[in-house]
Scaffold this motif. Structure first.
Motif, PDB file in Angstrom:
ATOM      1  N   GLY A 142       3.234 -16.851  13.535  1.00 27.28           N
ATOM      2  CA  GLY A 142       2.275 -17.755  12.911  1.00 27.28           C
ATOM      3  C   GLY A 142       2.904 -19.056  12.485  1.00 27.28           C
ATOM      4  N   TRP A 143       4.142 -19.009  12.010  1.00 32.31           N
ATOM      5  CA  TRP A 143       4.823 -20.247  11.617  1.00 32.31           C
ATOM      6  C   TRP A 143       5.114 -21.126  12.828  1.00 32.31           C
ATOM      7  CZ3 TRP A 143       8.799 -17.987   7.579  1.00 32.31           C
ATOM      8  CH2 TRP A 143       8.083 -17.627   6.431  1.00 32.31           C
ATOM      9  N   VAL A 144       5.376 -20.499  13.970  1.00 32.91           N
ATOM     10  CA  VAL A 144       5.557 -21.274  15.202  1.00 32.91           C
ATOM     11  C   VAL A 144       4.261 -22.011  15.533  1.00 32.91           C
ATOM     12  CG1 VAL A 144       5.946 -21.117  17.683  1.00 32.91           C
ATOM     13  CG2 VAL A 144       7.375 -19.808  16.119  1.00 32.91           C
ATOM     14  N   ILE A 145       3.134 -21.323  15.383  1.00 30.01           N
ATOM     15  CA  ILE A 145       1.836 -21.978  15.596  1.00 30.01           C
ATOM     16  C   ILE A 145       1.675 -23.147  14.643  1.00 30.01           C
ATOM     17  CG2 ILE A 145      -0.667 -21.651  15.467  1.00 30.01           C
ATOM     18  CD1 ILE A 145      -0.242 -18.730  16.169  1.00 30.01           C
ATOM     19  N   ALA A 146       2.051 -22.955  13.377  1.00 32.70           N
ATOM     20  CA  ALA A 146       1.896 -24.010  12.377  1.00 32.70           C
ATOM     21  C   ALA A 146       2.738 -25.230  12.723  1.00 32.70           C
ATOM     22  CB  ALA A 146       2.268 -23.477  10.994  1.00 32.70           C
ATOM     23  N   THR A 161      -7.368 -19.889  15.538  1.00 35.64           N
ATOM     24  CA  THR A 161      -7.556 -18.813  16.513  1.00 35.64           C
ATOM     25  C   THR A 161      -6.253 -18.045  16.732  1.00 35.64           C
ATOM     26  OG1 THR A 161      -9.286 -20.085  17.643  1.00 35.64           O
ATOM     27  CG2 THR A 161      -8.261 -18.285  18.872  1.00 35.64           C
ATOM     28  N   GLY A 162      -5.157 -18.789  16.844  1.00 40.68           N
ATOM     29  CA  GLY A 162      -3.859 -18.143  16.995  1.00 40.68           C
ATOM     30  C   GLY A 162      -3.455 -17.351  15.769  1.00 40.68           C
ATOM     31  N   PHE A 163      -3.740 -17.888  14.569  1.00 40.56           N
ATOM     32  CA  PHE A 163      -3.413 -17.164  13.337  1.00 40.56           C
ATOM     33  C   PHE A 163      -4.136 -15.822  13.266  1.00 40.56           C
ATOM     34  CE2 PHE A 163      -2.747 -21.583  11.424  1.00 40.56           C
ATOM     35  CZ  PHE A 163      -1.373 -21.525  11.617  1.00 40.56           C
ATOM     36  N   VAL A 164      -5.432 -15.844  13.574  1.00 36.26           N
ATOM     37  CA  VAL A 164      -6.222 -14.607  13.527  1.00 36.26           C
ATOM     38  C   VAL A 164      -5.726 -13.606  14.572  1.00 36.26           C
ATOM     39  CG1 VAL A 164      -8.527 -13.636  13.887  1.00 36.26           C
ATOM     40  CG2 VAL A 164      -8.259 -15.751  12.577  1.00 36.26           C
ATOM     41  N   VAL A 217      -0.629 -18.638   7.824  1.00 35.40           N
ATOM     42  CA  VAL A 217      -1.392 -19.884   7.785  1.00 35.40           C
ATOM     43  C   VAL A 217      -0.930 -20.811   6.659  1.00 35.40           C
ATOM     44  CG1 VAL A 217      -3.241 -19.228   6.208  1.00 35.40           C
ATOM     45  CG2 VAL A 217      -3.753 -20.733   8.131  1.00 35.40           C
ATOM     46  N   LEU A 218      -0.114 -20.303   5.741  1.00 32.84           N
ATOM     47  CA  LEU A 218       0.263 -21.083   4.557  1.00 32.84           C
ATOM     48  C   LEU A 218       0.907 -22.435   4.887  1.00 32.84           C
ATOM     49  CD1 LEU A 218       0.418 -21.227   1.487  1.00 32.84           C
ATOM     50  CD2 LEU A 218       2.593 -19.994   1.609  1.00 32.84           C
TER      51      LEU A 218
END
Length: 233
Positions: A142-146, A161-164, A217-218
């Motif tokens: 998730g952090w990579v997505i962020a 969408t990626g986080f979920v 997501v933070l």
């Protein structure tokens, strides 16, 4: 500051930044005082430059960066869904390998590495590290997505969408290891995925998914808040 230290600290910054400011920055560091506080500020500034680069800087590889940004805009599902899934899959394979190595070295005669009783010393440390790596893998994905979303200034739909998806996979994944119950697999280790984990395991899986989602997501939410504050000020 010593020239070697100044050169190492300068290399923390992106290549485009070093190409424009590197020489002058090294001279400035060499002529100034060193110290832990100065080094920490430089490290923080360099990492921040990777995420929030100065506009106008160009690289020889700018074409590749432009293509990636175009891919984020035209096909966000590839960047924010498929890429994190592949990353998470790689982390789970590494976690299974860590479990198998520890099982082989520290518990060679046990039926399963789970629930064998209290562990001590290096055995406990090894398995605890593997456990935390496995549990934090969805959060790291998730952090990579962020980071990608922040750097590419992506719209919120793709990243969320990626986080979920990452949170759902993290709650649905299960590792099983047994010499008799799992005759095949990687060293008698198998990963299972429950399609609707909260239906089978109750509210615990749902809470776990929400925890993963919140932590993943933070960083992205903090960046969005910073953008709003900058706009209002």
């Amino acid at each position: 500051m010593k020239p070697t230290t100044a050169r190492l600290l300068t290399r923390i910054y992106p290549r485009s930044w070093r190409k424009r400011y590197g020489a002058e920055f090294e001279e400035l560091l060499e002529s100034g005082r060193g110290g832990f506080r100065t080094a920490a500020n430089i490290v923080w500034s360099g990492l921040r430059e990777h995420i929030f680069p100065i506009r106008g800087l160009t690289l020889d590889g700018e074409t590749a960066s432009g293509r990636f940004k175009s891919l984020c805009a035209q096909a966000p599902w590839v960047v924010f869904s498929l890429a994190p899934v592949f990353l998470l899959t790689g982390c789970y394979i590494a976690a299974c390998l860590i479990l198998w190595i520890g099982w082989t070295i520290f518990l060679p005669g046990s039926e399963t590495p789970f629930g064998v009783g209290p562990l001590h010393g290096m055995t406990n440390l090894y398995f605890q590290c593997g456990k935390y790596f496995y549990g934090s893998a969805p959060i790291l994905a998730g952090w990579v997505i962020a980071v990608i979303a922040v750097r590419q200034r992506a719209k919120a739909v793709g990243p969320f969408t990626g986080f979920v998806l990452v949170a759902w996979i993290g709650a649905a994944a299960r590792i099983r290891a047994s010499r008799t119950e799992i005759p095949g697999g990687l060293g008698h280790i198998q990963m299972d995925f429950v399609l609707w984990p909260w239906v089978q395991n109750g509210h615990e899986s749902l809470v776990y998914a929400l925890v993963i989602l919140s932590l993943a997501v933070l960083p992205y939410l903090l960046w969005r808040i910073q953008i709003v504050r900058t706009t209002l000020s």
